[in-house]
Design a protein around this motif. Structure first.
Motif, short mmCIF file in Angstrom:
data_model
loop_
_atom_site.label_atom_id
_atom_site.label_comp_id
_atom_site.label_asym_id
_atom_site.label_seq_id
_atom_site.Cartn_x
_atom_site.Cartn_y
_atom_site.Cartn_z
N VAL A 330 16.70 21.22 -73.60
CA VAL A 330 18.15 21.42 -73.68
C VAL A 330 18.64 22.05 -72.38
O VAL A 330 18.17 23.13 -71.99
N SER A 331 19.59 21.41 -71.74
CA SER A 331 20.13 21.94 -70.48
C SER A 331 20.99 23.16 -70.73
O SER A 331 21.45 23.40 -71.85
N ASP A 332 21.23 23.91 -69.66
CA ASP A 332 22.09 25.10 -69.78
C ASP A 332 23.47 24.70 -70.30
O ASP A 332 24.02 25.35 -71.20
N CYS A 333 24.05 23.66 -69.71
CA CYS A 333 25.40 23.25 -70.11
C CYS A 333 25.44 22.82 -71.57
O CYS A 333 26.40 23.14 -72.30
N GLN A 334 24.41 22.10 -72.01
CA GLN A 334 24.35 21.68 -73.41
C GLN A 334 24.28 22.89 -74.33
O GLN A 334 25.00 22.97 -75.33
N ALA A 335 23.45 23.86 -74.00
CA ALA A 335 23.31 25.06 -74.82
C ALA A 335 24.62 25.84 -74.89
O ALA A 335 25.00 26.36 -75.95
N ILE A 336 25.31 25.92 -73.77
CA ILE A 336 26.58 26.65 -73.71
C ILE A 336 27.63 25.99 -74.60
O ILE A 336 28.30 26.66 -75.40
N LEU A 337 27.77 24.67 -74.48
CA LEU A 337 28.77 23.96 -75.28
C LEU A 337 28.42 24.01 -76.77
O LEU A 337 29.30 24.10 -77.62
N GLU A 338 27.14 23.95 -77.10
CA GLU A 338 26.74 24.05 -78.50
C GLU A 338 27.09 25.41 -79.08
O GLU A 338 27.55 25.53 -80.22
N LEU A 339 26.90 26.46 -78.29
CA LEU A 339 27.27 27.81 -78.76
C LEU A 339 28.77 27.89 -79.01
O LEU A 339 29.21 28.45 -80.03
N ILE A 340 29.57 27.32 -78.11
CA ILE A 340 31.03 27.37 -78.29
C ILE A 340 31.45 26.56 -79.51
O ILE A 340 32.34 26.98 -80.27
N LEU A 341 30.82 25.41 -79.74
CA LEU A 341 31.11 24.64 -80.96
C LEU A 341 30.77 25.45 -82.20
O LEU A 341 31.55 25.49 -83.16
N ALA A 342 29.60 26.10 -82.19
CA ALA A 342 29.19 26.91 -83.34
C ALA A 342 30.18 28.05 -83.57
O ALA A 342 30.55 28.36 -84.71
N THR A 343 30.62 28.69 -82.49
CA THR A 343 31.56 29.81 -82.60
C THR A 343 32.91 29.34 -83.12
O THR A 343 33.56 30.00 -83.94
N THR A 344 33.35 28.17 -82.64
CA THR A 344 34.62 27.60 -83.11
C THR A 344 34.59 27.34 -84.60
O THR A 344 35.51 27.72 -85.34
N LEU A 345 33.53 26.71 -85.08
CA LEU A 345 33.44 26.34 -86.50
C LEU A 345 33.16 27.55 -87.38
O LEU A 345 33.52 27.56 -88.56
N ARG A 346 32.55 28.58 -86.81
CA ARG A 346 32.33 29.81 -87.58
C ARG A 346 33.64 30.50 -87.93
O ARG A 346 33.75 31.20 -88.93
N ASP A 347 34.66 30.26 -87.10
CA ASP A 347 35.94 30.96 -87.27
C ASP A 347 36.97 30.20 -88.09
O ASP A 347 38.10 30.67 -88.25
N VAL A 348 36.61 29.03 -88.62
CA VAL A 348 37.61 28.27 -89.38
C VAL A 348 37.95 28.97 -90.69
O VAL A 348 37.15 29.74 -91.24
N SER A 349 39.14 28.70 -91.17
CA SER A 349 39.54 29.13 -92.52
C SER A 349 39.57 27.90 -93.41
O SER A 349 40.03 26.84 -93.00
N VAL A 350 39.07 28.07 -94.63
CA VAL A 350 39.12 27.01 -95.63
C VAL A 350 40.25 27.34 -96.60
O VAL A 350 40.30 28.45 -97.16
N LEU A 351 41.17 26.40 -96.78
CA LEU A 351 42.31 26.58 -97.69
C LEU A 351 42.14 25.66 -98.89
O LEU A 351 41.90 24.46 -98.73
N ILE A 352 42.26 26.24 -100.08
CA ILE A 352 42.18 25.47 -101.33
C ILE A 352 43.49 25.71 -102.08
O ILE A 352 43.80 26.84 -102.45
N LYS A 353 44.25 24.65 -102.28
CA LYS A 353 45.60 24.78 -102.83
C LYS A 353 45.72 24.12 -104.19
O LYS A 353 45.29 22.99 -104.40
N PHE A 354 46.33 24.87 -105.14
CA PHE A 354 46.61 24.38 -106.49
C PHE A 354 48.13 24.33 -106.66
O PHE A 354 48.80 25.36 -106.60
N ASP A 355 48.68 23.14 -106.87
CA ASP A 355 50.13 22.98 -106.87
C ASP A 355 50.80 23.41 -108.18
O ASP A 355 51.97 23.76 -108.19
#
Length: 417
Positions: A330-355
């Motif tokens: 795994v190249s340095d650039c690949q590892a860096i971008l994978e970490l940023i992807l992981a960090t981005t998805l770790r911060d998502v909010s899941v919304l469940i709506k009941f109308d």
């Protein structure tokens, strides 16, 4: 559903937008005017420090506006082509960019100011932005055509951690990361008064119905900002600061329904897989990679384009599908971008709506078996590469603070996947 062009042609009237919620970076306002095409949509308005936009027509403000518009266009493409690829189109909410004036933004800001939490007032809606995300509404007032007495209820889950890291590239003093998840350690940094939640997000991703229900119960007892229930567009807690039947109709039943949804929806297992597999190196080893990549010119200070993100994800999938765990490939650039992807998805909010959730005085027969809901994720704009040094400092501070409070390994409560 209206097309982007149809939405763009509708004039935005400040008085038609009302406060719903906000986070660190955005204020959410929902539409309650008479234009049918805009009903059921919200605006995510970017925030800035108070006074940073004092002169929205200055040369500096115009440069900022252009840069911010490009960032939002990039984020829109990132969502459509990368996030949807990872989690599935069905979990990505429709969104477009809507143009707006400084006058509109300033008037909305003034209209909602009294409704905002006091702890958020150091930042406000940035009048320099020329466009904002128009997104499908998931937190709403009770629908006008709903059954008499019914409520619109939305549950927001922001777990912040889905798996223990697999990385072997830790300093010896950081080995606690293999036992205690990021969220549970972070509690000791966020809540110095000792008001630490019993909730562990790994239980939410366990796949075990009883464990998930227990996690939601712990979450509701000390929700902080990671677990929010909105009833008719307003976040609610009882007098003890908990989420209970006192503030949410049929809360016990709703908790059971949410537990069923978490167990059956593939979104949660996908997020956990990505979190577990993408963070191959962890921030401790990625920081020197990042510095080296900047020094050698392999990376620049510019944020990655969509091609780089797609290439990074393709490289990750190829490694995952082959079953390879060879870090040396795994190249340095690949590892860096994978970490940023992981960090981005770790911060998502899941919304469940009941109308049409039944009111306190309504029978809830059959709701558990036949609850109608919609589900989606928000807060998935790509994190910045330039934040990597900050992420490293935070990571080291979280580990050090946790170990100060829990120096003896025998007394550390392990998190179980």
């Amino acid at each position: 559903m209206a097309t982007p062009k149809e939405l763009a042609d509708i004039p935005l009237v400040p008085g038609d937008w009302g406060y719903i919620a906000e986070g660190v970076e955005n204020v959410i306002v929902s539409y309650h005017g008479s234009e049918r095409e805009l009903q059921g949509w919200v605006l995510r308005l970017t925030k800035c420090d108070v006074g940073a936009d004092a002169d929205p027509k200055s040369h500096e403000a115009l440069l900022f506006r252009d840069k911010e518009l490009q960032r939002k266009q990039d984020a829109l493409e990132f969502t459509a082509r990368v996030v949807s690829l990872i989690v599935g189109d069905e979990y990505v909410l429709p969104q477009w960019l809507a143009k707006m004036s400084a006058g509109f933004l300033i008037q909305v800001r003034e209209n909602i100011d009294s409704q905002r939490p006091k702890n958020r007032l150091a930042r406000y809606i940035d009048a320099r932005q020329s466009a904002s995300m128009l997104t499908k509404e998931m937190i709403a007032r009770a629908p006008a055509d709903s059954t008499l007495g019914a409520h619109t209820v939305t549950v927001e889950l922001k777990p912040k951690c889905m798996a223990l890291p697999r990385s072997k590239f830790f300093a010896p003093e950081s080995s606690v990361k293999h036992r205690v998840c990021w969220y549970c350690m972070h509690q000791y940094t966020l809540h110095k008064d000792g008001n630490v939640s019993k909730f562990c997000p790994l239980e939410l991703f366990s796949g075990d119905r009883k464990v998930i229900a227990r996690a939601l119960e712990h979450f509701s007892q000390l929700p902080h900002n990671n677990f929010v229930v909105f009833v008719d567009g307003r976040s609610v807690v009882d007098d003890e600061g908990e989420i209970s039947d006192k503030c949410v109709p049929h809360w016990g039943l709703l908790r059971d329904v949410v537990a069923d949804i978490v167990q059956k929806e593939s979104l949660f297992s996908r997020l956990q897989l990505i979190q577990r597999e993408l963070d191959l190196f962890n921030i401790e080893s990625v920081l020197p990679m990042y510095k080296h990549a900047l020094e050698t010119g392999a990376l620049t200070t510019e944020e990655p384009g969509i091609g780089a993100w797609l290439s990074a994800y393709a490289g990750f999938r190829k490694r995952l599908d082959s079953g390879s765990s060879d870090a040396s490939a795994v190249s340095d650039c690949q590892a860096i971008l994978e970490l940023i992807l992981a960090t981005t998805l770790r911060d998502v909010s899941v919304l469940i709506k009941f109308d049409n959730w039944p009111a306190h005085n309504e029978a809830a027969t059959g709701v558990l078996e036949h609850a109608d809901y919609s589900i989606g994720i928000v807060d998935h704009d790509p994190k910045k590469l330039s934040n990597i040094p900050k992420y490293h400092r935070l990571d080291q501070s979280i580990v050090a603070t946790y170990l100060q409070h829990n120096p003896d390994e025998a007394n550390q409560r392990p998190c179980c996947e």
